[in-house]
Write an enzyme that holds these catalytic residues in place. Structure first.
Site, PDB file in Angstrom:
ATOM      1  N   LYS A  80      -8.341 -47.384  23.931  1.00  0.00           N
ATOM      2  CA  LYS A  80      -7.276 -47.321  23.942  1.00  0.00           C
ATOM      3  C   LYS A  80      -7.546 -48.831  22.597  1.00  0.00           C
ATOM      4  O   LYS A  80      -5.923 -48.514  22.325  1.00  0.00           O
ATOM      5  CB  LYS A  80      -6.012 -46.175  23.997  1.00  0.00           C
ATOM      6  CG  LYS A  80      -6.556 -45.342  24.315  1.00  0.00           C
ATOM      7  CD  LYS A  80      -7.052 -44.557  23.371  1.00  0.00           C
ATOM      8  CE  LYS A  80      -7.987 -43.502  23.820  1.00  0.00           C
ATOM      9  NZ  LYS A  80      -8.499 -42.764  22.710  1.00  0.00           N
ATOM     10  N   THR A  81      -8.387 -49.078  22.072  1.00  0.00           N
ATOM     11  CA  THR A  81      -8.138 -50.923  21.248  1.00  0.00           C
ATOM     12  C   THR A  81      -8.569 -50.648  20.550  1.00  0.00           C
ATOM     13  O   THR A  81      -8.660 -51.015  19.163  1.00  0.00           O
ATOM     14  CB  THR A  81      -8.553 -51.387  22.362  1.00  0.00           C
ATOM     15  OG1 THR A  81      -9.975 -51.052  22.827  1.00  0.00           O
ATOM     16  CG2 THR A  81      -7.998 -52.100  23.721  1.00  0.00           C
ATOM     17  N   GLY A  82      -9.188 -49.257  19.519  1.00  0.00           N
ATOM     18  CA  GLY A  82      -9.856 -49.552  18.882  1.00  0.00           C
ATOM     19  C   GLY A  82     -11.688 -49.580  19.224  1.00  0.00           C
ATOM     20  O   GLY A  82     -12.288 -49.465  17.846  1.00  0.00           O
ATOM     21  N   THR A  83     -12.038 -48.583  20.098  1.00  0.00           N
ATOM     22  CA  THR A  83     -13.700 -48.692  20.378  1.00  0.00           C
ATOM     23  C   THR A  83     -14.070 -47.730  19.468  1.00  0.00           C
ATOM     24  O   THR A  83     -15.154 -48.226  18.830  1.00  0.00           O
ATOM     25  CB  THR A  83     -13.801 -47.613  21.434  1.00  0.00           C
ATOM     26  OG1 THR A  83     -12.690 -48.695  22.297  1.00  0.00           O
ATOM     27  CG2 THR A  83     -14.969 -47.948  21.749  1.00  0.00           C
ATOM     28  N   HIS A 124     -17.125 -49.923  28.970  1.00  0.00           N
ATOM     29  CA  HIS A 124     -15.815 -50.518  29.289  1.00  0.00           C
ATOM     30  C   HIS A 124     -15.253 -51.027  29.963  1.00  0.00           C
ATOM     31  O   HIS A 124     -13.901 -51.673  30.588  1.00  0.00           O
ATOM     32  CB  HIS A 124     -14.809 -48.980  29.481  1.00  0.00           C
ATOM     33  CG  HIS A 124     -14.077 -48.267  27.741  1.00  0.00           C
ATOM     34  ND1 HIS A 124     -13.895 -48.715  26.831  1.00  0.00           N
ATOM     35  CD2 HIS A 124     -14.688 -47.239  27.719  1.00  0.00           C
ATOM     36  CE1 HIS A 124     -13.640 -48.279  25.933  1.00  0.00           C
ATOM     37  NE2 HIS A 124     -14.224 -46.966  26.085  1.00  0.00           N
ATOM     38  N   SER A 148      -0.880 -45.418  23.586  1.00  0.00           N
ATOM     39  CA  SER A 148      -1.747 -44.235  23.166  1.00  0.00           C
ATOM     40  C   SER A 148      -2.662 -43.867  24.230  1.00  0.00           C
ATOM     41  O   SER A 148      -3.062 -42.533  23.834  1.00  0.00           O
ATOM     42  CB  SER A 148      -3.258 -45.149  22.198  1.00  0.00           C
ATOM     43  OG  SER A 148      -4.046 -44.257  21.599  1.00  0.00           O
ATOM     44  N   ARG A 203      -5.550 -40.444  16.590  1.00  0.00           N
ATOM     45  CA  ARG A 203      -4.076 -39.594  16.159  1.00  0.00           C
ATOM     46  C   ARG A 203      -3.352 -40.672  15.257  1.00  0.00           C
ATOM     47  O   ARG A 203      -3.287 -39.477  14.576  1.00  0.00           O
ATOM     48  CB  ARG A 203      -3.107 -40.127  17.798  1.00  0.00           C
ATOM     49  CG  ARG A 203      -2.051 -40.165  18.338  1.00  0.00           C
ATOM     50  CD  ARG A 203      -1.063 -40.120  19.569  1.00  0.00           C
ATOM     51  NE  ARG A 203      -1.417 -41.669  19.853  1.00  0.00           N
ATOM     52  CZ  ARG A 203      -0.097 -42.216  19.669  1.00  0.00           C
ATOM     53  NH1 ARG A 203       1.157 -41.819  19.178  1.00  0.00           N
ATOM     54  NH2 ARG A 203      -0.037 -43.696  19.005  1.00  0.00           N
ATOM     55  N   GLY A 243      -3.907 -43.912  14.551  1.00  0.00           N
ATOM     56  CA  GLY A 243      -4.170 -45.232  13.967  1.00  0.00           C
ATOM     57  C   GLY A 243      -3.546 -46.637  13.188  1.00  0.00           C
ATOM     58  O   GLY A 243      -3.649 -47.157  11.376  1.00  0.00           O
TER      59      GLY A 243
HETATM   60  P1  A3P Z   1      -3.429 -44.379  18.319  1.00  0.00           P
HETATM   61  O1  A3P Z   1      -3.491 -43.726  18.710  1.00  0.00           O
HETATM   62  O2  A3P Z   1      -2.101 -45.148  18.301  1.00  0.00           O
HETATM   63  O3  A3P Z   1      -3.120 -43.594  16.771  1.00  0.00           O
HETATM   64  P2  A3P Z   1     -10.539 -45.772  21.180  1.00  0.00           P
HETATM   65  O4  A3P Z   1     -10.906 -45.330  19.497  1.00  0.00           O
HETATM   66  O5  A3P Z   1     -10.468 -47.568  21.906  1.00  0.00           O
HETATM   67  O6  A3P Z   1     -10.379 -44.796  22.286  1.00  0.00           O
HETATM   68  O7  A3P Z   1      -8.941 -46.197  20.762  1.00  0.00           O
HETATM   69  C1  A3P Z   1      -7.999 -44.677  19.672  1.00  0.00           C
HETATM   70  C2  A3P Z   1      -7.209 -45.388  18.756  1.00  0.00           C
HETATM   71  O8  A3P Z   1      -7.691 -45.907  18.044  1.00  0.00           O
HETATM   72  C3  A3P Z   1      -6.738 -44.443  18.397  1.00  0.00           C
HETATM   73  O9  A3P Z   1      -4.876 -45.140  18.373  1.00  0.00           O
HETATM   74  C4  A3P Z   1      -7.009 -44.013  17.261  1.00  0.00           C
HETATM   75  O10 A3P Z   1      -5.846 -42.974  16.487  1.00  0.00           O
HETATM   76  C5  A3P Z   1      -7.095 -45.641  16.899  1.00  0.00           C
HETATM   77  N1  A3P Z   1      -8.328 -45.309  15.733  1.00  0.00           N
HETATM   78  C6  A3P Z   1      -9.647 -43.934  15.295  1.00  0.00           C
HETATM   79  N2  A3P Z   1     -10.126 -44.398  14.846  1.00  0.00           N
HETATM   80  C7  A3P Z   1      -9.634 -45.092  14.079  1.00  0.00           C
HETATM   81  C8  A3P Z   1     -10.297 -45.553  12.776  1.00  0.00           C
HETATM   82  N3  A3P Z   1     -11.318 -45.225  11.960  1.00  0.00           N
HETATM   83  N4  A3P Z   1      -9.221 -46.973  12.638  1.00  0.00           N
HETATM   84  C9  A3P Z   1      -8.336 -47.635  12.851  1.00  0.00           C
HETATM   85  N5  A3P Z   1      -7.583 -46.584  14.333  1.00  0.00           N
HETATM   86  C10 A3P Z   1      -8.926 -45.685  15.010  1.00  0.00           C
END
Ligand code: A3P
Length: 320
Positions: free
Chosen positions: A68-71, A127, A157, A286, A288
């Site tokens: 949940k860091t922008g993967t 991860h 997140s 969710r 972002g």
């Molecule tokens: P939030 O739950 O705060 O909205 P990961 O991809 O590591 O699982 O992290 C998920 C987080 O990245 C979620 O944050 C998600 O909404 C956000 N996210 C997913 N796609 C994104 C995108 N294209 N640009 C920016 N944030 C994104």
């Protein structure tokens, strides 16, 4: 190769059964402490198998992150950069970014022979902490890209994500307080978060040409700049002509939360569609947003997490 898997699995299961265990937020039960981080047995098996068997190709690139860091975003950006053409045949249009790039921790054990798609895209994702990458990767010259995020947003997140998973699988939800307490004690999937971040931070300080350290918040503010940096780092720089033609903006736009989350596959499709237990792609999208934690955590909780990070990262040069 076929016989390697069952034999080693028994061995891994034995090792795993001796590890310290903790509460895995109801969904990820139990969490086991392995090489200093917490993870569920099934993922640990995949990682142990990779430790013993994985050999990277010289041009492989590893996309690394905590949960949940922008993967998802990093995967989309990297995949679009490496494949370049965003025409209708690009897999990003009909697959979730996670299904475009093999996940070392889980996919490799299932299919150790075919290392990647054809035509080959030299990307892997994981991860695990830097220190728990396979030795063959650590000792290689392969490029490593790491993305991290403010732990307050990342925690929130993760809490939402875990509870969505729990409800898909009819498992009880975990309360915010209970999850927060565990998180603050380092007890989360692939946690402690601070050790995760520090492991890659230190590697990036030591080998800046091999490890690129990115922050979600900085990327949100200037995605084009960081996309170019990512492309240069991976060895897929944009030419002047491409830049003139708007290739950078096109990829940024394509990979934006708005666009990706509205693709049919990400609204309606399933992650790992061929597997039992595949879950909805829309769970990866969710809000972002930066600072959304304020809608869930109290200011005191936020301050507590900040203080933990400050203490753990002191002297490293890294701040959140
Ligand atoms: P939030 O739950 O705060 O909205 P990961 O991809 O590591 O699982 O992290 C998920 C987080 O990245 C979620 O944050 C998600 O909404 C956000 N996210 C997913 N796609 C994104 C995108 N294209 N640009 C920016 N944030 C994104």
């Amino acid at each position: 190769e076929d016989q390697v898997i069952p034999k080693s699995l028994t061995k891994y299961k034995e090792i795993i059964s001796t590890l310290p265990q903790e509460n895995g937020w109801k969904f990820a039960q139990p969490l086991c402490l392995y090489q200093g981080f917490w993870l569920t047995p099934n993922y640990l098996e995949g990682i142990m198998f990779a430790h013993e068997n994985f050999k990277p190709q010289p041009d492989d690139i590893f996309l690394c992150s905590a949960m949940k860091t922008g993967t998802t975003w990093l995967k989309a950006l990297a995949f679009a950069t490496v494949t370049r053409t965003l025409n209708s045949s690009n897999p990003l249009l009909y697959k979730n970014p996670h299904d475009c790039i093999p996940f070392l921790d889980k996919d490799y054990i299932k299919n150790p022979i075919i290392q990647n798609t054809k035509p080959r895209v030299p990307l892997w994702s994981t991860h695990v902490l830097y220190s728990s990458l396979p030795k063959s990767v650590i000792n290689s010259d392969c490029k490593i890209v790491y993305i991290c995020r403010d732990p307050k947003d990342s925690f929130v997140s993760l809490w939402h994500f875990t509870n969505k998973l729990s409800s898909q699988y009819n498992i009880g939800k975990i309360s915010l307080q209970e999850a927060f307490e565990l998180y603050c004690n380092g007890c989360s999937v692939y946690g402690p978060y601070w050790d995760h971040v520090l492991s890659y931070w230190k590697a990036s300080q030591e080998w800046p040409n091999r490890v690129l350290f990115l922050k979600y918040e900085e990327m949100v503010k200037d995605a084009g700049f960081y996309l170019k940096k990512l492309a240069d780092f991976m060895g897929f720089s944009f030419s002047l002509e491409e830049e003139r033609e708007g290739a950078v903006d096109k990829i940024v736009e394509f990979c934006s939360f708005e666009n990706l989350s509205n693709l049919e596959v990400n609204k309606m499709g399933k992650h790992r569609p061929d597997e039992k237990g595949g879950f909805d792609n829309n769970m990866y999208f969710r809000k972002g947003e930066i600072g959304d934690w304020k809608n869930t955590l109290t200011l005191e909780m936020g301050a507590r997490l900040d203080k933990i990070m400050e203490d753990k990262l002191r002297g490293s040069g890294l701040i959140f």
